[in-house]
Design a protein around this motif. Sequence first.
Motif, PDB file in Angstrom:
ATOM      1  N   THR A 586       0.703  -1.273  -0.099  1.00 46.84           N
ATOM      2  CA  THR A 586       0.186   0.025  -0.001  1.00 46.84           C
ATOM      3  C   THR A 586       0.911   1.380   0.034  1.00 46.84           C
ATOM      4  OG1 THR A 586      -0.221  -0.079   2.688  1.00 46.84           O
ATOM      5  CG2 THR A 586      -2.035  -1.044   1.254  1.00 46.84           C
ATOM      6  N   ASP A 587       2.202   1.078  -0.595  1.00 48.70           N
ATOM      7  CA  ASP A 587       2.949   2.445  -0.624  1.00 48.70           C
ATOM      8  C   ASP A 587       2.660   3.077  -2.023  1.00 48.70           C
ATOM      9  OD1 ASP A 587       4.085   0.333  -2.061  1.00 48.70           O
ATOM     10  OD2 ASP A 587       6.257   1.042  -1.775  1.00 48.70           O
ATOM     11  N   SER A 588       3.339   4.337  -2.122  1.00 49.71           N
ATOM     12  CA  SER A 588       2.748   5.159  -3.113  1.00 49.71           C
ATOM     13  C   SER A 588       3.648   4.613  -4.519  1.00 49.71           C
ATOM     14  CB  SER A 588       3.444   6.659  -2.966  1.00 49.71           C
ATOM     15  OG  SER A 588       4.783   6.380  -2.682  1.00 49.71           O
ATOM     16  N   SER A 589       4.511   3.854  -4.330  1.00 50.61           N
ATOM     17  CA  SER A 589       5.159   3.329  -5.719  1.00 50.61           C
ATOM     18  C   SER A 589       4.186   2.185  -6.249  1.00 50.61           C
ATOM     19  CB  SER A 589       6.632   2.677  -5.256  1.00 50.61           C
ATOM     20  OG  SER A 589       6.511   1.686  -4.286  1.00 50.61           O
ATOM     21  N   GLU A 590       3.166   1.986  -5.860  1.00 49.37           N
ATOM     22  CA  GLU A 590       2.397   0.743  -6.469  1.00 49.37           C
ATOM     23  C   GLU A 590       3.385  -0.334  -6.662  1.00 49.37           C
ATOM     24  OE1 GLU A 590       0.553   2.053 -10.240  1.00 49.37           O
ATOM     25  OE2 GLU A 590      -0.155   4.141  -9.341  1.00 49.37           O
ATOM     26  N   HIS A 591       3.564  -0.832  -5.540  1.00 45.53           N
ATOM     27  CA  HIS A 591       4.574  -1.984  -5.541  1.00 45.53           C
ATOM     28  C   HIS A 591       3.726  -3.283  -5.254  1.00 45.53           C
ATOM     29  CE1 HIS A 591       7.899  -3.925  -2.771  1.00 45.53           C
ATOM     30  NE2 HIS A 591       7.721  -4.367  -3.522  1.00 45.53           N
ATOM     31  N   SER A 592       4.305  -4.147  -5.989  1.00 48.33           N
ATOM     32  CA  SER A 592       3.752  -5.637  -5.740  1.00 48.33           C
ATOM     33  C   SER A 592       4.821  -6.732  -5.919  1.00 48.33           C
ATOM     34  CB  SER A 592       2.574  -5.919  -6.755  1.00 48.33           C
ATOM     35  OG  SER A 592       3.098  -5.867  -8.145  1.00 48.33           O
ATOM     36  N   GLU A 593       4.481  -7.683  -5.449  1.00 46.03           N
ATOM     37  CA  GLU A 593       5.559  -8.798  -5.442  1.00 46.03           C
ATOM     38  C   GLU A 593       5.047 -10.245  -5.771  1.00 46.03           C
ATOM     39  OE1 GLU A 593       9.215 -10.744  -2.581  1.00 46.03           O
ATOM     40  OE2 GLU A 593       8.961  -8.605  -2.736  1.00 46.03           O
ATOM     41  N   SER A 594       5.471 -10.943  -6.575  1.00 45.47           N
ATOM     42  CA  SER A 594       5.243 -12.407  -6.936  1.00 45.47           C
ATOM     43  C   SER A 594       6.132 -13.290  -6.674  1.00 45.47           C
ATOM     44  CB  SER A 594       4.470 -12.426  -8.134  1.00 45.47           C
ATOM     45  OG  SER A 594       3.290 -11.715  -8.283  1.00 45.47           O
ATOM     46  N   ASN A 595       5.983 -14.333  -5.997  1.00 49.99           N
ATOM     47  CA  ASN A 595       7.082 -15.300  -5.902  1.00 49.99           C
ATOM     48  C   ASN A 595       6.568 -16.752  -5.925  1.00 49.99           C
ATOM     49  OD1 ASN A 595       8.468 -17.241  -3.601  1.00 49.99           O
ATOM     50  ND2 ASN A 595      10.046 -15.886  -4.460  1.00 49.99           N
ATOM     51  N   ILE A 596       7.169 -17.744  -6.724  1.00 50.53           N
ATOM     52  CA  ILE A 596       6.949 -18.779  -6.778  1.00 50.53           C
ATOM     53  C   ILE A 596       8.282 -20.087  -6.562  1.00 50.53           C
ATOM     54  CG2 ILE A 596       6.921 -19.034  -9.396  1.00 50.53           C
ATOM     55  CD1 ILE A 596       4.808 -21.171  -8.944  1.00 50.53           C
ATOM     56  N   THR A 597       8.089 -20.695  -5.791  1.00 54.10           N
ATOM     57  CA  THR A 597       9.212 -21.749  -5.264  1.00 54.10           C
ATOM     58  C   THR A 597       8.648 -23.135  -5.681  1.00 54.10           C
ATOM     59  OG1 THR A 597      10.017 -20.323  -3.504  1.00 54.10           O
ATOM     60  CG2 THR A 597      10.811 -22.576  -3.462  1.00 54.10           C
ATOM     61  N   ALA A 598       9.596 -24.111  -6.203  1.00 59.75           N
ATOM     62  CA  ALA A 598       9.108 -25.346  -6.411  1.00 59.75           C
ATOM     63  C   ALA A 598      10.592 -26.216  -5.768  1.00 59.75           C
ATOM     64  CB  ALA A 598       9.133 -25.735  -7.748  1.00 59.75           C
ATOM     65  N   LYS A 599      10.288 -27.413  -5.025  1.00 59.05           N
ATOM     66  CA  LYS A 599      11.229 -28.178  -4.390  1.00 59.05           C
ATOM     67  C   LYS A 599      10.830 -29.885  -4.674  1.00 59.05           C
ATOM     68  CE  LYS A 599      12.289 -24.703  -0.590  1.00 59.05           C
ATOM     69  NZ  LYS A 599      12.687 -24.713   0.835  1.00 59.05           N
ATOM     70  N   LEU A 600      12.041 -30.297  -4.792  1.00 60.13           N
ATOM     71  CA  LEU A 600      11.989 -31.725  -4.941  1.00 60.13           C
ATOM     72  C   LEU A 600      13.144 -32.382  -4.002  1.00 60.13           C
ATOM     73  CD1 LEU A 600      10.897 -34.487  -6.255  1.00 60.13           C
ATOM     74  CD2 LEU A 600      12.832 -34.269  -7.616  1.00 60.13           C
ATOM     75  N   ALA A 601      12.341 -33.056  -3.059  1.00 57.98           N
ATOM     76  CA  ALA A 601      13.412 -33.538  -1.752  1.00 57.98           C
ATOM     77  C   ALA A 601      13.538 -34.915  -1.936  1.00 57.98           C
ATOM     78  CB  ALA A 601      12.807 -33.300  -0.454  1.00 57.98           C
ATOM     79  N   ILE A 602      14.822 -35.424  -1.519  1.00 60.28           N
ATOM     80  CA  ILE A 602      14.937 -36.788  -1.794  1.00 60.28           C
ATOM     81  C   ILE A 602      15.605 -37.198  -0.486  1.00 60.28           C
ATOM     82  CG2 ILE A 602      16.397 -38.853  -3.041  1.00 60.28           C
ATOM     83  CD1 ILE A 602      16.499 -36.693  -5.357  1.00 60.28           C
ATOM     84  N   TYR A 603      15.219 -38.404   0.215  1.00 58.88           N
ATOM     85  CA  TYR A 603      15.717 -38.906   1.482  1.00 58.88           C
ATOM     86  C   TYR A 603      16.498 -40.286   1.297  1.00 58.88           C
ATOM     87  CZ  TYR A 603      11.988 -35.451   2.488  1.00 58.88           C
ATOM     88  OH  TYR A 603      11.211 -34.401   2.206  1.00 58.88           O
ATOM     89  N   PRO A 604      17.877 -40.106   1.037  1.00 60.54           N
ATOM     90  CA  PRO A 604      18.411 -41.274   1.229  1.00 60.54           C
ATOM     91  C   PRO A 604      18.430 -42.225   2.525  1.00 60.54           C
ATOM     92  CG  PRO A 604      19.859 -39.525   1.173  1.00 60.54           C
ATOM     93  CD  PRO A 604      18.494 -38.855   1.080  1.00 60.54           C
ATOM     94  N   ALA A 605      18.346 -41.658   3.681  1.00 55.47           N
ATOM     95  CA  ALA A 605      18.158 -42.127   4.837  1.00 55.47           C
ATOM     96  C   ALA A 605      17.238 -40.895   5.955  1.00 55.47           C
ATOM     97  CB  ALA A 605      19.523 -42.207   5.546  1.00 55.47           C
ATOM     98  N   ILE A 606      16.860 -41.392   6.875  1.00 57.93           N
ATOM     99  CA  ILE A 606      16.039 -40.699   7.682  1.00 57.93           C
ATOM    100  C   ILE A 606      16.600 -39.406   8.178  1.00 57.93           C
ATOM    101  CG2 ILE A 606      16.666 -41.663   9.916  1.00 57.93           C
ATOM    102  CD1 ILE A 606      13.102 -40.855   8.870  1.00 57.93           C
ATOM    103  N   ASN A 607      17.827 -39.265   8.626  1.00 55.49           N
ATOM    104  CA  ASN A 607      18.553 -38.003   8.987  1.00 55.49           C
ATOM    105  C   ASN A 607      19.380 -37.242   7.599  1.00 55.49           C
ATOM    106  OD1 ASN A 607      17.527 -37.508  11.596  1.00 55.49           O
ATOM    107  ND2 ASN A 607      18.885 -39.163  12.445  1.00 55.49           N
TER     108      ASN A 607
END
Length: 639
Positions: A586-607
Amino acid sequence: MGTHVAQQLKVKVACVPLVCIFALLLLFPSLAYSQNQTLLTLSGDPYWETLLHYKRGWFTGYRSLIDDSAFFLAKNGQRDRHAELEATIAAILDPDVAKGDDHAQCRFPARTRWLTDKMPELKTKLPKVSCPKYDEAYKVISPTVASLVFPSTNMSGPASMFGHTMLRLERDNTSPLLGYAITYAADATDAGVAKYIVYGLFGGFDGVYSVKPYSAKLTEYSAIELRDVWEYRLKLSPAEVQQMYAHIWEMSLVKSDYYFFDENCSYNLLFLAEAAREGIHLTDGYITVVPIDTVKDIRRAGLIDSTQLRPSRITTIQAIAGAIPASSVALAEKIANKDTSATINDMFNDNCSDIERADILNLAYELVMYNSHSGGLSPEELRQYQNKLFAISSAIARLPVRGTAWNVSQLEVSPDMGHDSKRVSIGAGYGGDSPYISTNFRASYHSPDDNEAGYRLGVYITLGELSLRYYTEKEHFSLNKFAVLDVLNLYPLKHFQRGFSWGLSAGVRDSSIKAEESEYAAYWNLGGGFSIQLSNAIIWAFAYAELASDNSSSGVLFGSGGRLGVIAPITDNFKLMIDGRHLTYTDSSEHSESNITAKLAIYPAINHALVFDANYTNRKFKDTHEDDTSAGLTYSYFF
């Protein structure tokens, strides 16, 4: 003390007067020296430190974590192990047996047992004291079996967000429901969320041990709070369980400062396990304490014999409803909420099998129990629920089978078998028009890109996460993000479950897209909406708002918008995550921001985890816009 003990433990010497003179000159200095050496050794014994909850500070030396002066018999007993030992010996030898329950032998039975085992000469000198309160309490419980109990997370309040631990004591070969729950908790009656957090951080509450019937605690956690309860039977002999109870009695009479992140419900129960068996060490090495970490440490110590799950009522309802046809679910709902007796009669006249009838009736029974614990019910409403339960139970009794179509498959992995709560990560990638290397540390507890095994799908709490980056081409170092708190609570809409999904985050981040500069901004955001579960995947949509500091105008930006995400465990070893956000400020610069994140996780062992991530950020201002695409690979180790 050496002289005092020597007076109490008199040595009878038969001799002629001259020999006595030389004997007294030679014997008593030797006796005093021997006695002092014994007391010095015992006061530094790890088990004595356990019974008094002594811990050595980095700069403060030894100090008991108990803050109640009533727990100590020496004036400086909280800090002086030797003085407290001497005072305890003197007190248990006190000949004034008229003190009864106030005598040190009655107040401190665990101390008394251990000292008389280590100093056999004390046994013949102990006055015979009657302890009616202790004897009566011990007779009621008569413990020979101990179990550690872990009620799972409950996001309705900060006290239960990380789960909880307690002990259960019972007699062997009796129902666990007849046992007693031993808990340590903050005395936070009528405390609101803000007060609980502040007092919990700075020790404003008294922590107290309590003993209550286990059946009442199980109803509170499983039926009312809808929490799954895991029970771990401990490998302790009856004598060790009785020694544990003796220390529980000592602790039930005192209070201590309660701290949310260290001296909490779980940490203080570890002292009881240490008191049960001399030689085990469970309370060392903690900086912060999460309940499930203590369960894991008890398993690592070899103290867990067997594991049992008591699913919450809503978990049981969802398991049954997910395993039977939709028509059967509808019929069970009709039995539970409408014309119970008539619908049951119609069901018995249908051609469905006895197993189908049993599943329908079991689901109807659980639904009635679930509804009856909703609170605020009138006596007439309660009576109606009781009549429904009687009708359903009578119908179940007519069947030759109980039903076999359902199980709690989503909880096959117990919480103690999941990943550890602390995490350290290293990574590399490209972003901001420069390659980078990164490192990350998280103090606690479970994030969306972590392995779900042993955790409740959709509940994510991160505390104290620090992320750093170094851009190699630009030779620029950045504090990428410091998250004080990051919570995502997804409560999916599914069988008979209705809840509000929400997220909360606060911290400091580098808001610059360019690798050669940093613009640090404090932020606080909050979102809420709904989520749905499709198989193992959760999809959520939030309305979203944020407050962030604005370096350019030295003010505060307010943004509002939306958030859409997916968390989809593909297999036990792979998980896909997508998180998209859009904010208009809501500032005077008519500021907007979009973000998209995609992740693929692999678990070779529990920790261990490998996470591939890709991120796109676009910022629009009144006259310009800027964007950035980044990608990276991160390896994480949990400990």
